[in-house]
Structure formats: C-alpha cells, structure tokens
Design a protein around this motif. Structure first.
Motif, mmCIF file in Angstrom:
data_model
loop_
_atom_site.group_PDB
_atom_site.id
_atom_site.type_symbol
_atom_site.label_atom_id
_atom_site.label_comp_id
_atom_site.label_asym_id
_atom_site.label_seq_id
_atom_site.Cartn_x
_atom_site.Cartn_y
_atom_site.Cartn_z
ATOM 1 N N LEU A 90 -1.365 17.834 4.239
ATOM 2 C CA LEU A 90 -0.864 16.543 4.382
ATOM 3 C C LEU A 90 -1.859 15.708 3.344
ATOM 4 N N ARG A 91 -3.049 15.979 3.308
ATOM 5 C CA ARG A 91 -4.090 15.510 2.721
ATOM 6 C C ARG A 91 -3.940 15.812 1.071
ATOM 7 N N GLY A 92 -3.261 17.153 0.555
ATOM 8 C CA GLY A 92 -3.102 17.493 -0.610
ATOM 9 C C GLY A 92 -1.806 16.531 -1.108
ATOM 10 N N ALA A 123 0.043 12.242 -4.472
ATOM 11 C CA ALA A 123 1.016 11.070 -4.639
ATOM 12 C C ALA A 123 -0.045 9.543 -4.843
ATOM 13 N N GLY A 124 -1.297 9.908 -4.779
ATOM 14 C CA GLY A 124 -2.300 8.599 -5.077
ATOM 15 C C GLY A 124 -1.850 7.541 -3.978
ATOM 16 N N ALA A 125 -1.769 8.286 -2.553
ATOM 17 C CA ALA A 125 -1.508 7.570 -1.484
ATOM 18 C C ALA A 125 -2.449 7.622 -0.362
ATOM 19 N N ILE A 126 -2.339 6.610 0.817
ATOM 20 C CA ILE A 126 -3.289 6.711 1.765
ATOM 21 C C ILE A 126 -2.713 7.606 2.754
ATOM 22 N N LEU A 127 -3.406 8.268 3.501
ATOM 23 C CA LEU A 127 -2.619 8.995 4.768
ATOM 24 C C LEU A 127 -2.855 8.162 5.933
ATOM 25 N N ASN A 140 4.190 0.729 1.489
ATOM 26 C CA ASN A 140 5.275 1.345 0.677
ATOM 27 C C ASN A 140 5.318 2.703 1.020
ATOM 28 N N LEU A 141 6.187 3.325 1.788
ATOM 29 C CA LEU A 141 6.172 4.718 2.437
ATOM 30 C C LEU A 141 6.530 5.690 1.434
ATOM 31 N N VAL A 142 5.575 6.581 0.824
ATOM 32 C CA VAL A 142 6.008 7.395 -0.138
ATOM 33 C C VAL A 142 6.666 8.701 0.505
ATOM 34 N N GLU A 143 6.125 8.960 1.693
ATOM 35 C CA GLU A 143 6.453 10.093 2.328
ATOM 36 C C GLU A 143 6.498 9.800 3.807
ATOM 37 N N VAL A 144 7.176 10.553 4.625
ATOM 38 C CA VAL A 144 7.073 10.535 6.272
ATOM 39 C C VAL A 144 7.103 11.791 6.623
ATOM 40 N N HIS A 145 6.212 12.438 7.668
ATOM 41 C CA HIS A 145 6.436 13.393 8.364
ATOM 42 C C HIS A 145 6.387 13.392 9.699
ATOM 43 N N LEU A 168 0.772 -1.357 -0.147
ATOM 44 C CA LEU A 168 0.003 0.024 0.032
ATOM 45 C C LEU A 168 0.734 1.272 -0.051
ATOM 46 N N PRO A 169 0.681 2.255 -0.872
ATOM 47 C CA PRO A 169 1.600 3.485 -0.691
ATOM 48 C C PRO A 169 0.761 4.230 0.233
ATOM 49 N N LEU A 170 1.794 5.004 1.132
ATOM 50 C CA LEU A 170 1.196 5.650 2.457
ATOM 51 C C LEU A 170 1.935 6.905 2.311
ATOM 52 N N ILE A 171 1.246 7.756 2.851
ATOM 53 C CA ILE A 171 1.964 9.055 3.504
ATOM 54 C C ILE A 171 1.816 8.932 4.763
ATOM 55 N N ALA A 172 2.975 8.614 5.775
ATOM 56 C CA ALA A 172 2.708 8.715 7.162
ATOM 57 C C ALA A 172 3.151 10.043 7.914
#
Length: 322
Positions: A267-269, A274-278, A246-251, A222-226
């Motif tokens: 973060l939502r944007g 990125a087509g990722a789940i937050l 699959n960590l696309v970005e981390v904050h 799963l592509p994630l922004i965490a």
C-alpha cells in the motif's frame, strides 16, 4: 468477513441462495431466542446502557458509544465501557491499557473506546461488569451486547444503518440479521438510525432518534489511496469523497482484518508511485503496530445526534432511575 452481496440484493440468484440457506438462518435465530429464555442475568450495581444492533457488520455502534460517554461525562457520571473484545486472545476480564495492550489482546474497538474512557473487555459480560464496579464505574456502556443476556440492561439502544436497514430480512448465513427484527425490536427502548433512510420498524413504538457520522477534517482535492477493513468499507470511501478527497485508489478488506507487513509495504508503494496520501480509519489504524503507522493518515469521525437534547434526556433518565 465482508458481508456477502446477496444479503442486500433482490435478484433471482440472490433470492435462491438466501432461500437455500434459510433453514440455517432460522436455526441461528432460534439459538438467540433460547439463550434469552434461559439466561439469568447479573444485575449490576451500576446503570447499564447497551448500544447494540440487529445485524452483523458495522452500523456505527462504537462512535455512538463514545458519544454517549461524552454526554455522561458532562453530567459528571463515572462511565466505563464494556466490550467483548472481538478477536482477542485472552478470555479473562481486563481493563484496557493502550500503552501495553494491542488489538490482538483486547480487540480494535476496545482500543478506540479506551481513548475516550475506562474500558473493560470480557467474554463474560457479568464478570466484566463486576470489574467495572470495582474500578468505580456507576454507569456501564456496553458496546454491542443486544444478543447477550448475561447482564441486565437499564437502557437498550439499537443502532440501525439507515441505508442498508436489515438487508434481505433473513438471519445469518442467509442474511445479515442476528435475530428476527420483531424479536430484537421488542427488547429495545430506543432506536438510533444512522445516516439517511427510513427502514421499517414493525411493532416498535419507542423513541426513534437520528444520528450521523461526521468529521471536521477537510480533504479538498487531496489525492488519497484509502484502505479499510471494517464492516462496510464503502461507507468510509464515501465519507472521504464527501470531505472533498480525490480518491486515486481504494482497497477494501474484511472486517477486523489483520494486516500483514507485506500488505502495508504494498500500500505504501502504491501511494508513493501515485504521489498520494495513504489514509485509513481509526479502527484500522489501531490494528497496525507502531512501526506500520508512520506515514498513514486517519480520518477521525464522531457520531452527531440530530436532537442532542433527546439523547441527553434519555441518558439522564436512565442513570437516575431507582
């Protein structure tokens, strides 16, 4: 705040900075020692089990406290949580109601605890214990409080991060310790090491148990922004990777961070682009207001003991002692 990197590094500049702040750290440790010598603790009619640590930042105390409550519930004990309520605005002792209270009123950790059982928040732990007694509790689980001496404890458990241990071994602000290791271990009945690693426990000869944070949720590919505002955000990000994400970005944000509407929109944007789940932690999620939570996923975790019988036996002995 986020723990300074020099607390956990051994390079020349980190050693110099820690040594410079050393006198302030010794003063900080002395205040804990003085409180211990001078305090006349309240002895509750309920059994008091304290889940504490020796360092600032996250070690997994809250998941451990919740795990203990579930064990006690299986033994038909009437257990209530008692917490300070980090960052809360009101000082009085109150019973947490997740339907009407938010993190500003009771603190984020208290909201997590309240999902698992009755929870009291109180700046004065003795006052909180009295409220728990009036509410019918025969066991009180203190989430944090090893350095609080207003309430006598029947069982003191110390939770230690197996990987980071005690950092550079110095006290705040020179290092992560709330008090000296020897002083803190001397008041502990049992040590719980979270995760991998074997930190030195000088002078401690009591039981040493092992536990870990686990999740049943799989995130394979799963592509994630965490994002996370906890003591050690990198532990959360590592857990996501371990679950296959699959960590696309981390904050990473500071512990107990109060998110602004602008930050959530941003973060939502980034997730949408990125087509990722937050995704965030349970502790971060409860700090968001209801409108901000929509579309943000959570990774639920729980503390799992390597030897469930050992922790069960310790709790049984504590609640049955005369």
């Amino acid at each position: 705040m986020r723990p300074p990197e020099f607390w956990y590094r051994d390079d020349f500049s980190s050693r110099v900075l820690a040594a410079t702040l050393g006198p302030l750290g010794r003063l900080y440790g002395a205040t804990v020692s003085r409180k211990y010598r001078r305090q006349a603790p309240y002895h509750s009619t309920a059994r008091v089990i304290c889940v504490g640590n020796l360092t600032v930042g996250g070690t997994g105390k809250t998941p451990v406290a919740i795990a203990l409550a579930r064990i006690l519930q299986s033994k038909r004990a009437s257990a209530a949580f008692l917490a300070r309520g980090y960052g809360r605005r009101s000082p009085e002792a109150i019973r947490v109601d997740p339907q009407i209270h938010d993190a500003r009123v009771v603190g984020d950790e208290a909201l997590l605890l309240a999902r698992a059982g009755p929870t009291i928040v109180a700046a004065n732990r003795a006052e909180g214990a009295r409220l728990a007694e009036r509410s019918g509790a025969d066991v009180i689980i203190m989430d944090d409080g090893h350095q609080n001496f207003t309430l006598a404890k029947d069982l003191s458990l110390l939770v230690i991060d197996g990987e980071t241990g005690f950092g550079n071994g110095r006290m705040v602000p020179a290092g992560p310790l709330r008090e000296s290791v020897a002083q803190g271990l001397a008041r502990a009945d049992t040590v719980i090491i979270m995760g991998n690693g074997s930190p030195s426990l000088p002078g401690f000869f009591g039981p040493v148990l092992r536990a870990r944070l686990a999740s049943k949720q799989r995130l394979d590919g799963l592509p994630l922004i965490a994002f996370a505002g906890i003591g050690r955000p990198e532990k959360f990000f590592a857990a996501l990777r371990h679950q296959g994400a699959n960590l696309v970005e981390v904050h990473a944000f500071s512990d107990h961070h109060a998110y602004t509407a602008t930050e959530i929109v941003r973060l939502r944007g980034r997730a949408k682009a990125a087509g990722a789940i937050l995704m965030t932690t349970e502790k971060d999620f409860v700090r968001l207001n209801v409108n901000e939570r929509d579309g943000i996923d959570v990774l639920p975790v729980r503390a799992v003991f390597d030897d469930p019988d050992a922790i069960g036996g310790l709790l049984a002995a504590a609640i049955s002692c005369p």
